[in-house]
Design an enzyme around this catalytic site. Structure first.
Site, PDB file in Angstrom:
ATOM      1  CG  ASP A  20     -14.639 -37.642 -32.557  1.00 19.23           C
ATOM      2  OD1 ASP A  20     -15.258 -37.735 -32.388  1.00 19.23           O
ATOM      3  OD2 ASP A  20     -13.464 -37.344 -32.280  1.00 19.23           O
ATOM      4  CG  ASP A  22     -10.794 -43.529 -33.376  1.00 24.35           C
ATOM      5  OD1 ASP A  22     -10.563 -43.478 -31.988  1.00 24.35           O
ATOM      6  OD2 ASP A  22     -10.884 -43.832 -34.398  1.00 24.35           O
TER       7      ASP A  22
HETATM    8 MG   LIG Z   1     -12.045 -38.568 -33.752  1.00 21.79          MG
END
Ligand SMILES: [Mg+2]
Length: 246
Positions: A20, A22
């Site tokens: 992932d 962020d």
């Molecule tokens: Mg995230």
């Protein structure tokens, strides 16, 4: 919180990673500690990876540029957005040459109009397959939370009476598209994310192994209160790198 490495499945059996962005690679424009170290380690180990994101508002070239600025030059082919996964999903679901009506341009449509929503509503009511990139109802902007793709889907669902098929996390399609591209098996693929209700739940639904990093939205108290259990928990990417080295 110390790294809680469960005995099974062991990290050393991991053959690929889905990462992932962020809260894992960066937070509020700042690269998080261990980003460059992680990609160096994966490259030296020959471990394939994909960066997979629900974000459909950035193209992979934009994301690649951002990572390069953070000292992690990643080939854009290693980035999988929910918009790309939606395209891959459509290719499997509808015959070649089918007409597709797209609400949105580069990512989320910033010029959403009544006409555009109407065209989509007519198409869905006429039986068109209704696919959403992600169900995130908001996304952060400097002025606060703005309506995300999920808010547009909600409007179309209200008008058409039809619920969309959502591709992004926590639905399994984004991760399954990633696993297919990586050429690994789900259980030997590690999802690295910061959000229990998307990254970790999505990994569970798709049958993948998961690692929660506590550098994003999830605090240790959230983890304790949640019924969603990651396979591994790490305070940071640096701890994940140490565990991967064994
Ligand atoms: Mg995230």
């Amino acid at each position: 919180v110390s790294a809680t490495a469960a005995p099974e499945p062991e990290l050393r059996s991991i053959q690929a990673l889905i990462i992932d962005m962020d809260g894992v690679l960066w937070r509020e424009q700042q690269a998080l500690p261990g980003v460059a170290e992680l990609f160096d380690l994966l490259t030296s180990r020959g471990l394939p990876f994909l960066i997979a994101t629900n974000n459909s508002t950035s193209t992979r070239d934009m994301i690649g540029e951002r990572l390069r600025e953070m000292g992690a030059p990643i080939d854009p082919s290693r980035i999988l957005t929910s918009a790309q996964a939606a395209a891959a999903f459509l290719l499997r679901q509808v015959p070649p040459g089918s007409r597709v009506y797209v609400v949105g341009e580069t990512g989320l449509d910033r010029n959403l109009t009544w006409e555009g929503l109407s065209e989509a509503t007519y198409a869905i009511r006429a039986g068109a397959l209704f696919v959403g990139t992600n169900a995130d109802v908001t996304f952060p902007t400097p002025r606060g939370l703005a309506p995300g793709a999920g808010a547009v889907l909600a409007a179309l669902q209200a008008a058409s009476g039809v619920a969309p098929v959502v591709v992004g996390k926590p639905e399994p399609h984004l991760f399954l598209t990633a696993v297919e591209r990586l050429g690994t098996s789900p259980e030997r693929t590690l999802v690295v994310g910061d959000r229990l209700e998307t990254d970790i739940l999505g990994a569970q639904r798709a049958g993948l192994t998961s690692a929660l990093v506590l550098t994003g939205v999830t605090r240790p108290e959230h983890l304790e209160a949640s019924s969603i259990a990651p396979t591994f928990v790490f305070n940071s990417l640096i701890e994940l790198c140490q565990a991967l080295r064994g």
